[in-house]
Structures are given as structure tokens and as C-alpha cells.
Design an enzyme around this catalytic site. Structure first.
Site, PDB file in Angstrom:
ATOM      1  N   GLU A 505       0.870  -1.171   0.000  1.00 51.06           N
ATOM      2  CA  GLU A 505       0.000   0.000   0.000  1.00 51.06           C
ATOM      3  C   GLU A 505       0.913   1.229   0.000  1.00 51.06           C
ATOM      4  O   GLU A 505       1.199   1.766  -1.039  1.00 51.06           O
ATOM      5  CB  GLU A 505      -0.929  -0.030   1.218  1.00 51.06           C
ATOM      6  CG  GLU A 505      -1.866   1.149   1.218  1.00 51.06           C
ATOM      7  CD  GLU A 505      -3.293   0.794   1.628  1.00 51.06           C
ATOM      8  OE1 GLU A 505      -3.542  -0.307   2.089  1.00 51.06           O
ATOM      9  OE2 GLU A 505      -4.154   1.669   1.458  1.00 51.06           O
ATOM     10  N   GLU A 782      -2.658   0.440  13.398  1.00 55.68           N
ATOM     11  CA  GLU A 782      -3.715   0.929  12.520  1.00 55.68           C
ATOM     12  C   GLU A 782      -5.083   0.836  13.202  1.00 55.68           C
ATOM     13  O   GLU A 782      -5.899   1.729  13.096  1.00 55.68           O
ATOM     14  CB  GLU A 782      -3.726   0.097  11.231  1.00 55.68           C
ATOM     15  CG  GLU A 782      -4.822   0.498  10.259  1.00 55.68           C
ATOM     16  CD  GLU A 782      -4.683  -0.199   8.911  1.00 55.68           C
ATOM     17  OE1 GLU A 782      -4.036  -1.268   8.857  1.00 55.68           O
ATOM     18  OE2 GLU A 782      -5.208   0.327   7.921  1.00 55.68           O
TER      19      GLU A 782
HETATM   20  C1  BGC Z   1      -5.265   2.973   4.404  1.00 57.23           C
HETATM   21  C2  BGC Z   1      -5.844   4.036   5.263  1.00 57.23           C
HETATM   22  C3  BGC Z   1      -6.584   4.932   4.326  1.00 57.23           C
HETATM   23  C4  BGC Z   1      -7.717   4.108   3.806  1.00 57.23           C
HETATM   24  C5  BGC Z   1      -8.811   4.752   3.083  1.00 57.23           C
HETATM   25  C6  BGC Z   1      -6.414   2.169   3.909  1.00 57.23           C
HETATM   26  O1  BGC Z   1      -6.065   1.050   3.238  1.00 57.23           O
HETATM   27  O2  BGC Z   1      -4.275   2.245   5.018  1.00 57.23           O
HETATM   28  O3  BGC Z   1      -5.086   4.522   6.228  1.00 57.23           O
HETATM   29  O4  BGC Z   1      -6.938   6.158   4.825  1.00 57.23           O
HETATM   30  O5  BGC Z   1      -7.275   2.964   3.151  1.00 57.23           O
HETATM   31  O6  BGC Z   1      -9.915   4.296   3.740  1.00 57.23           O
END
Ligand code: BGC
Length: 938
Positions: A505, A782
Site C-alpha cells: 500500500e 492501525e
Molecule cells: C489505508 C488508510 C486509508 C484508507 C482509506 C487504507 O487502506 O491504510 O489509512 O486512509 O485505506 O480508507
């Protein structure tokens, strides 16, 4: 008073500045923290040589004496040429007490007729200002994909050229860049300490170049310049996309232009062109940011026989890619981490524990046999058996299983975070894979026996922003929380602010970035970093004007287009930047784009409710409905998405109005004030009922309405009561998501319920910060329940252990425990509001923030009704200090009543505080309960 820490465009002695009028700034230091010291005037000299500057000759610019207390000024001298080196210094005249309004003994009275001393010299070098300055061409190694070399298994491209210098160079400056990530060597020595240059930008539009003074690297005779370029963000697999090469080419490219001037006055320019040679036949067999690096040391040695060097190909068609100087702190190894333990997992693998979750890579020293294969796998956690826990890296979520040496992963997702080293077997060897990046605390080492702790090191890699915040208090868990936030910030600053650094990501999600922006500015000097990132945000703006969900955004379609709160980061971040750094130019550069964003929402939503074109309306991501715990009731935590979106629409309009005000754009100001009021009216009419209930009746909904000032005063009071009711219903626990948790802490505090905010800080079950810290978090998780005693790990498809969003609470801690607050009416800490609010059982706290004017510090201790508060204010900075003081308590400063204390002005009582005005200096306040003890009464 001497100016120190001279900066150009927020950086110290930068190489490569490509704006016509660089911003010059300084801080002030006084031998003693003198009370009321201020700057009345400044003078800047800029010269084209160190010698001229030393002779006080500002042949490029002499600002003359400028009557101003500003500590920054845009260059206004003779036009600057490409590559020009500029030397500068500044001196300041102290303010007289009349001008500063300071009074009393011990106050610096200033001397108008004095000849103040100059600062030490500083310098900057201009970059290449015109496209026509570039003689260099983009070059690539013309290799083709083959079954042995499929996408995702591409070796590093190497480039080299030998050139002869007839004379010793007097000055040599190298401009270099890559489409990929690169390192460059001159005569076998690596130039610069930066890693992963040129960093990530939207390569279709813009790529950064780096500037190096390389005079010391060259000599008369034959010299060689050589570069290694790996795929990086340009050609590699990035984000959560399975495909390689989001920017269209699987071949990395290189660009360099070396200017060598010699004694006789001549100049030689060596540029990338057809004369260079290239090869993919080197030791780096593969390096991808997500997957890791494979190095076959048997193929090392720059002049190894048999290397298939071939003519490079000049790449046409890249003219539209603008070359811009890198004006943010480079990514580099910022510190090293020694392992705290090395043990054997049940599988027999050796597990190295770095003791800290970090971002970077490991460096291994070993002696191996020729051809011996060593693998290093990286992960943030161990599973319950003590094996490396790699599920959140998401490799296994995709089809196929990863084979040895990266096997068939090319078309799969996931982040393998595995480095492979094939030993040359020639004595001691060092493996340091610098073209990849991992998020990890644990390293699994196979094929190298059991290394000793001194053989393996965690190299911590981050944008090299300067630390600006320190916090320590009587509660060790809060201290560890603040350390964890700082480590999380460090790991996720990689030229852009990442959401997370480990899984596939690692994107510049604006929703996370805006939530954390203010905390990040307390922790570090973020001015140049966000200036760069905001350009990335503008580059990723959609044709209809909407800011993206993340930037850079290589996607060509409309996925990730402009969700509420995420895209609004495009306003929140520049405004926060302005609060902290007072850089009006940044606002001016950004304003037109910010305006297009707000207009795009307004056009789609003429009824002022943001219900259309909401993109992937993520809402209050990770609110309580996402928590899985037996005792936790899910349902009812998610703020309705229309309510959520409309609060951000209002906030963005309000920020635009404020920006227009700062920039003196009266019409725009009027337009956005009107728009803001219309949104507020529509919000109240559609979403707030007569009892002040906001549709959805969620904690997050009340928090947003309060935080963005969408309510009437009676509705505010009702909203606070509803919020308290909902908190009570959850046993004092929040069910807010990433967008509202820190904002809830701030709003409870603003509403006079700091006691409730402290209670939340002291919560220790899920959801709470203490739970993570008590369970070993060294970076912020997270999810509140990323791991729990009852359930183990949360869903691995989204479970990072290094995500700063929930760490935004550091902002509340700096503001409320530390009591250090910027003043929107005097940005850049020209005036600071000091308002510590002790509570939560904390008995002392020591907080420092290095703002652009110097260090602001508070240090307080409470004992039996007595509060001692020491406040330090840097020169040329004013402060309003709120000293908590109930009832009849008395306040003194350094033992004197407030009206006798030097430098303390205009004290008054306001609510449960005594409020004083101060200039610079160090002040020791003491608040003591009145003899009858009424201070404690309430
Ligand atoms: C990220 C988040 C981001 C989100 C959007 C995720 O996969 O890690 O931190 O804001 O996607 O909802």
C-alpha cells in the site's frame, strides 16, 4: 541578539533551489534568555562569493535596514542565474521596549544606534532554472523482457562513462535524477547520503533532480561517473496494484549533467547521452520497494571481466516531464538500531528482534562460501508460535504462492519484504540493500547461521526532517506513546507521508495525512516536506478540480477521486503549514488549486449538502463498528456519510475563506464566507434536530460539528451533552474513527471537559492508546484491536502496526499537557498561546517545541495544590500564558507579584485561569492555593 540557523526555503545550505525568489529565514538567540527581546529591523546581504560576503559586500542583494520584526524574507536582489552559488548573512536590530510594549526591570531595552553583529554565513545554490539549461538526455539500458527476466524480476540498470579532465577542477557540480531510484558514484565513491532519490512524484509531469557539489570527487586525468538505477516507484510494483510500471516503462532511466569549471576559467559539461554505456549484468539482480533486493555478490566489482556493457539508448518523448530541484530533505538512513535479541524460532529460523518497529532495511556482515544464499525476511510482529508474522503483508491473499527468490510474484500483490544475498565468498562481506524498503521489527535470517548482534543492524530510513518536539511527563506510558508516535512519523515520512510502510500500500493517503499533520509539525520541521507533498497533491488534482484521495496517484481512472475528508486534506494541510510556518507564499501557490477543489464540490451540490460526487466516501474510517471484542457492541458508531461529508465541505469552504483573507483576496473571501454560511445553514436545517441531535447520533458526528464550528451556541452546548451521553453509554470509551478521535480530545478540552479527555487518555482496554502501548506497541497500530489478548491478530487484509492516524493524539498532548498552541492570528508562532491543563494524575510534564522562531518550552509540576510552571519563549516572540487558577489562588512569577514581575504584562483573571502577556524570556510561575484552601473548591 544573533541570528542563527539560517535557512533558505526552510532548508540549511541547500544545493539546488529553483525558485526565483527563495525565502530566507533565521531564528534568534540571546546569550541569556532576555525578557522582552525582540527584533526591530533586519538587514540581509547576499553575495556571489564567500569572500565578498566576508567583506560585507552584498553584491547580489543588500536589503538595507528593513524595519520589521519578520524573521523571513523572500530574496529581492539581482536576478539569480542557474547554478549560481549565493552566500548570505543577516543581522538584526533589537526592538526598543516602546515598540515591544515590554516594561519593567531586566527587559531588553534595545539600542537603535547599535551596530549589531552579523550572523555566521550561510549559502545556497541555484538549480537549473530553465529547461534550456539541460543538455543531458534521459538514457536507458535497452534490455528486453525475457522468460528469464520477466516483469518484476528486472536487475538494476547500470550506467557509466569515463571522461578526462586536463586540469584539476576548481568547482564541480552534478545534477542527477532517475526514473526509478538511483545512486551515483564518481571514481568509485558514492555521492551523497540520500536514499531512494529522486523520491516519488507524478513522473508523468514532474521529477526531482538532486544537486551535489562534487569538487572533491574529481581529479585531473581519467575519471569515471557511474550510476545504479533500480525500478523504485517509477518502474516497479507499487501501491496495491498487481501490475508493474504504473508510469508506462519497465526500464528505469537515468539523467546526469556534471559541470566542471577549471582554473583557467573554462568549463566542461559531461551529460548523459549516447556516449554512455549501460548494462543489466551487475550484482543487483532485482530490487523492488515492496518485495526486497536480490544481490549476487559474485557479480560485483565495477570492472569485472565479462560484464556485458553496451551502448545506452537515448529516450525520446520525455520532454513534457518537468525537472524540478528537490527542495525537501532527502530520504536517508537517519539512525541505526542494534538488535535486542537473536533467537531461534520453532521452525529453526533465526529471528532477530530490533526492539523497535522501524522502516528501512537491515545490514548484514558475514563470511560466506561462494554462492551461499542468505535470505532476510522482515515483518512487524511474530505470531503466537514465535515465527515471523507476514500475513498483513498480504502476499498470501493473492493467487499463487511465492516461490524461492521471488518466484512468480511478478503478477501478484503483497509486499514480500525479503532480501537475498548470494555470497561472493571472498572474506568478510557486507550486504546492505539500499534500493528497497521494509517495515519491520523482526528479521528472519536463513542461510547465514546465527549472526551475532554486531553482525546485523537495522538501518532506519526516513526523510531527514529535523526533530522539533520533545515531551516527557510523570506517566511512563504516555512517554512511550509519544515515542511510538515519533517513530511512526519517522517511518512514514518517505518523501511523501505514507499511510503505512509495510504492506502493499504505502500511499500518500490525504485523509491520514491531514489528521496527523498538526502532530507531525509539533514533532518535526515539516515545512519543506509538506511544500513538496502539496505539489504532489496539486499534480494529482482531477480535471474537475477535486483533490485526490492519495498523492501521488498514478491511476488514470477515477478510482480514489476526491472522497470527503481525504481530498479535503488539500486544504487542511496547507492551512496547518501556514499556522506553523507562516509561509504566505505557500498559501498563494496553493490557493487556486484549493479553490478548484471547493468549487468542484459546490458545483455538484447546489443544495450545500455534500451528497453527490463523494467518491469512495470512506466516512469516519475505523470507527467503533470495526472493533471486534466480545464486550464491545458494534453498530451505531459510524457517522452517516452525508453528515460526515457535509462537515468537511463546510470546513474546506471556511479554510478557503481564511486563506483568501490572508492573501488579501476580498472577492474570494466574500464568496467563501457566503458559501460557508450556506453550508452551515443547510447542515443545521437538514441534520440537527430541535434537541441538538445530529443525524446518526454518533460521537464522531458531534465531534465534527463542534470542531468545524457548524453549530449555534445553544446547539454547541447540546452537542457536548450528547457527546458525553454517548461516551457514558460506552463506559467512557470513544467509538470514533481516525477522523474524529483526536478531534474529540480537542473538543472535550475546548468545552471545558478536559477531565473527560484525560479519562479517555487513561483508558486501558480496547479501544485505547494505553492498550497498544501496554501490549508492546513501539509504533502506533492501525486498529485499536490490531492485536488483542482475546482474539490475537485482527483481519490481516488490513492490519498495519505502523499507522500514524490514531497517533494524532500527540497534537492534543502537545497542546493540552504541554500547553503549546499556535495562534492563527499570528502564524509561525509570532505569538504563542501557552495553556497547559494538568490532569489525569500526571504530576509533571516537560515539553519543548522548536518552532521557526526558536524553542518554546513549558515545564510544570503540581504538588499539594501548588503548581510550578516554567515557560520559555524565544526572542521576538510574544506569548499569552494561561495559568490554571481556581478560586482565590495566588500566582507569582519568580517570587514577585505579577504586577511587579519584569516582562509580565497585563495579567487578568479569565474563568479558572490567570492570563498574562509575555515577551521572550524564561518565567517561573508559582500558583498557590489561598490560605483558606478555597482553591481546591469547585
Ligand atoms: C489505508 C488508510 C486509508 C484508507 C482509506 C487504507 O487502506 O491504510 O489509512 O486512509 O485505506 O480508507
Amino acid at each position: 541578539m544573533i541570528p542563527v540557523e539560517l535557512r533558505c526555503h526552510h532548508l540549511r545550505d541547500p544545493e539546488g533551489i529553483d525558485v526565483a525568489a527563495p525565502r530566507l529565514s533565521w531564528t534568534l538567540t540571546a546569550d541569556e534568555p532576555v525578557r522582552g527581546a525582540g527584533q526591530r529591523a533586519f538587514q540581509i546581504l547576499v553575495a556571489d562569493s564567500r569572500e565578498r560576503l566576508a567583506a560585507d559586500e552584498g553584491n547580489l542583494w543588500d536589503s538595507g535596514r528593513v524595519d520589521s520584526d519578520a524573521q523571513s524574507q523572500a530574496y529581492q536582489g539581482a536576478p539569480l542565474r542557474s547554478r549560481q552559488q549565493c552566500w548570505w548573512k543577516v543581522r538584526v536590530w533589537p526592538a526598543s521596549p516602546a515598540l515591544r510594549g515590554a516594561e519593567g526591570n531586566g527587559v531588553d531595552r534595545g539600542q537603535d544606534d547599535c551596530r549589531p553583529a552579523w550572523s555566521a554565513p550561510a549559502c545556497w545554490r541555484m538549480g537549473l532554472l530553465d529547461a534550456a539549461d539541460w543538455q543531458a538526455s534521459w538514457i536507458e539500458v535497452p534490455f528486453e523482457l525475457t522468460p528469464e527476466m520477466p516483469p518484476g524480476q528486472i536487475p538494476a540498470s547500470r550506467f557509466r562513462r569515463a571522461f578526462e579532465l586536463a586540469q584539476a577542477p576548481q568547482r564541480a557540480v552534478l545534477f542527477a535524477s532517475a526514473l526509478g531510484v538511483y545512486e551515483v558514484c564518481l571514481n568509485g565513491t558514492r555521492v551523497g547520503a540520500q536514499a531512494l532519490a529522486p523520491e516519488w512524484t507524478d513522473y508523468r509531469r514532474r521529477v526531482q533532480y538532486q544537486t551535489f557539489d562534487v569538487t572533491a570527487f574529481l581529479h585531473p586525468g581519467v575519471n569515471t561517473i557511474a550510476a545504479t538505477v533500480c525500478e523504485g516507484w517509477y518502474a516497479g510494483r507499487i501501491g496495491f496494484w498487481k501490475e508493474q510500471s504504473q508510469y508506462g516503462s519497465f526500464r528505469p532511466r537515468f539523467l546526469a549533467q556534471l559541470h566542471v569549471s577549471v582554473q583557467s576559467g573554462g568549463e566542461e559539461v559531461i551529460s548523459t547521452d549516447r556516449r554512455w554505456q549501460g548494462s543489466v549484468d551487475g550484482p543487483i539482480r532485482f530490487a523492488g520497494l515492496l518485495d526486497g533486493q536480490i544481490t549476487d555478490a559474485r557479480m560485483g566489482g565495477s570492472d569485472r571481466d565479462g560484464v556485458a556493457w553496451e551502448a545506452v539508448r537515448v529516450v525520446a518523448g520525455l520532454e513534457q516531464v518537468e525537472l524540478v530541484a528537490q527542495m525537501n530533505e532527502p530520504i536517508a538512513v537517519v539512525t541505526e538500531q542494534a538488535p535486542i535479541s537473536i533467537s531461534r524460532a520453532p521452525s529453526g529460523a533465526t529471528i532477530v528482534d530490533m526492539g523497535q518497529n522501524l522502516v528501512g532495511w537491515s545490514r548484514l556482515r558475514l563470511r560466506g562460501k561462494p554462492g551461499q544464499i542468505v535470505n532476510l525476511r522482515h515483518a512487524e510482529m511474530l505470531d503466537e508460535r514465535g515465527e515471523l508474522y507476514t500475513a498483513p503483508l498480504r502476499c498470501a491473499l493473492y493467487k499463487g504462492s511465492p516461490g524461492p527468490h521471488h518466484g512468480t510474484y511478478g503478477m501478484m500483490g503483497g509486499a514480500r519484504q525479503m532480501d537475498t544475498f548470494i555470497c561472493a565468498g571472498r572474506g568478510a562481506e557486507v550486504f546492505e540493500p539500499r534500493f528497497t524498503q521494509h517495515g519491520f521489527r523482526y528479521v528472519e535470517v536463513t542461510g547465514a547461521g546465527a549472526p551475532s548482534p554486531s553482525d546485523i543492524t537495522g538501518c532506519v530510513v526516513s526523510s531527514t526532517v529535523e526533530r522539533a518536539g520533545w515531551f516527557e511527563c510523570s506517566d511512563p506510558t504516555i512517554n512511550r506513546l509519544m515515542d511510538a508516535v515519533r517513530w511512526t512519523q519517522l517511518g512514514n515520512l518517505q518523501g511523501i507521508p505514507l499511510d503505512c510502510p509495510q504492506r502493499d500500500e504505502r500511499l500518500g493517503w490525504l485523509g491520514d495525512a491531514q489528521v496527523f499533520c498538526q502532530a507531525s509539525c509539533y514533532n518535526a520541521g515539516m515545512a519543506a516536506f509538506y511544500a513538496k507533498y502539496l505539489r504532489d497533491v496539486r499534480d494529482a488534482q482531477w480535471p474537475n478540480g477535486r483533490f485526490p484521495d492519495f498523492a501521488p496517484n498514478p491511476l488514470g481512472d477515477k478510482r480514489a477521486m476526491g472522497a470527503p475528508a481525504w481530498s479535503d486534506g488539500g486544504l487542511i494541510i496547507p492551512w496547518t503549514h501556514y499556522l506553523h510556518y507562516g509561509d504566505r507564499q505557500l498559501l498563494a501557490d496553493h490557493f487556486p488549486a484549493a479553490k478548484r477543489h471547493v468549487e468542484s464540490i459546490a458545483t455538484a451540490n447546489p443544495d450545500f449538502l455534500w451528497t453527490r460526487e463523494t467518491g469512495n466516501n470512506y466516512g469516519d474510517h475505523l470507527n467503533g463498528d470495526r472493533i471486534v471484542q466480545e464486550y464491545w457492541r458494534t453498530g451505531g458508531s459510524a457517522t452517516p456519510v452525508d453528515v460526515f461529508a457535509t462537515t468537511y465541505f463546510a470546513h474546506s469552504a471556511a479554510l478557503l475563506e481564511r486563506m483568501a483573507g490572508v492573501l488579501g483576496l476580498a472577492d474570494d473571501r466574500q464568496r467563501y464566507e457566503t458559501l460557508h454560511q450556506s453550508i452551515v445553514r443547510a447542515f443545521r436545517a437538514s441534520f440537527v434536530d430541535a434537541d441538538g441531535r445530529i443525524q446518526g447520533d454518533t460521537q464522531g458526528g458531534y465531534v465534527l460539528a463542534l470542531h468545524f464550528d457548524l453549530l449555534t451556541q445553544p446547539q454547541r452546548e447540546q452537542a457536548v451533552q450528547h457527546l458525553l451521553r454517548l461516551l457514558d453509554a460506552r463506559g467512557g470509551y470513544p467509538d470514533t474513527g481516525i477522523q474524529t478521535t483526536n478531534r474529540m480530545m480537542l473538543e472535550l478540552t475546548r468545552a471545558g471537559r478536559v477531565d473527560v479527555a484525560y479519562r479517555i487518555l487513561n483508558n486501558d482496554r480496547i479501544p485505547s492508546w494505553r492498550y497498544m502501548i501496554d501490549h508492546g506497541a513501539t509504533t502506533i497500530w492501525e486498529r485499536w484491536d490490531s492485536w488483542s489478548e482475546t482474539n490475537g491478530f485482527q483481519d490481516p487484509s488490513m492490519n498495519s502496526f505502523n499507522h500514524y492516524a490514531m497517533g494524532a493524539v500527540a497534537e492534543w498532548i502537545y497542546r493540552t499537557i504541554g500547553g503549546i498552541n499556535p495562534d492563527p492570528d499570528a502564524p509561525g508562532f509570532a505569538h504563542v498561546i501557552i495553556r497547559p491543563q494538568p490532569g489525569g494524575g500526571i504530576t509533571w510534564a516537560n515539553t519543548r517545541h522548536r518552532c521557526i522562531r526558536g524553542t518554546i518550552a513549558t515545564d510544570w509540576r503540581t504538588e499539594a495544590g501548588v503548581l510550578n510552571l516554567e515557560v520559555t519563549i524565544p526572542p521576538n516572540t510574544a506569548a499569552t500564558v494561561h495559568i490554571p487558577c481556581r478560586g482565590e489562588a495566588t500566582v507569582t512569577e519568580s517570587g514577585l507579584p505579577l504586577d511587579k514581575a519584569p516582562g509580565v504584562r497585563g495579567w487578568r483573571r479569565k474563568g479558572e485561569a490567570v492570563v498574562v502577556q509575555l515577551g521572550s524570556g524564561r518565567y517561573r510561575f508559582n500558583r498557590r492555593a489561598a490560605p483558606d484552601g478555597c482553591e481546591g473548591r469547585r
